[in-house]
Scaffold this motif. Sequence first.
Motif, PDB file in Angstrom:
ATOM      1  N   ASN A  48       0.860  -1.186   0.000  1.00 42.23           N
ATOM      2  CA  ASN A  48       0.000   0.000   0.000  1.00 42.23           C
ATOM      3  C   ASN A  48       0.895   1.234   0.000  1.00 42.23           C
ATOM      4  N   LYS A  49       0.289   2.385  -0.077  1.00 42.65           N
ATOM      5  CA  LYS A  49       1.056   3.641  -0.147  1.00 42.65           C
ATOM      6  C   LYS A  49       1.939   3.818   1.083  1.00 42.65           C
ATOM      7  N   GLU A  50       1.406   3.500   2.244  1.00 38.48           N
ATOM      8  CA  GLU A  50       2.179   3.665   3.478  1.00 38.48           C
ATOM      9  C   GLU A  50       3.424   2.788   3.468  1.00 38.48           C
ATOM     10  N   ALA A  53       5.971   4.213   1.000  1.00 40.02           N
ATOM     11  CA  ALA A  53       6.606   5.402   1.579  1.00 40.02           C
ATOM     12  C   ALA A  53       7.597   4.998   2.678  1.00 40.02           C
ATOM     13  N   ALA A  54       7.240   3.995   3.467  1.00 41.19           N
ATOM     14  CA  ALA A  54       8.143   3.511   4.514  1.00 41.19           C
ATOM     15  C   ALA A  54       9.393   2.880   3.900  1.00 41.19           C
ATOM     16  N   CYS A  88      -0.616   3.452  -4.788  1.00 43.28           N
ATOM     17  CA  CYS A  88       0.602   3.048  -4.059  1.00 43.28           C
ATOM     18  C   CYS A  88       1.830   3.858  -4.468  1.00 43.28           C
TER      19      CYS A  88
END
Length: 142
Positions: A48-50, A53-54, A88
């Motif tokens: 997912n996007k989170e 980004a992580a 994403c």
Amino acid sequence: MKGHVLTNEKLWEFEKSLREAEYEAATVKKYLRELHSFRAWLEGRVVNKEGAAAFKIYLQEAGYAPSTVNTKISALNVFFQFAGWEECKVKFLRIQKQIFRSRSKELSRDEYIKLLKAARAKGKEKLALLMEAICLPQYFIS
């Protein structure tokens, strides 16, 4: 947590798509390597996007150069677009371009003189004149 699963089948479809689009073999290999690295980092978590980004933050903290991080993110974003996982995609790091070289890369006056002498000693008068034309203002004009 909502997200997608990065399966072998999805990776195979992506590879097939890249080859059909006539991507260079080295690019295909790099994209797949980056995706396998991302999947290993995920340790079974969903995409997912989170998470993406992580992963970008992880790469920065691991000491990768900003341009390397951006290359890895590019591979992920191309895959996300292919898979229809647009949500994403993550932004690239901003890279400040240097307009001028740093002072540490400048020649000292002694280095400049040594280069001129070396060029002349090897009979490269044109090279010596060119270096003088380029460097003269810096070393002799206040």
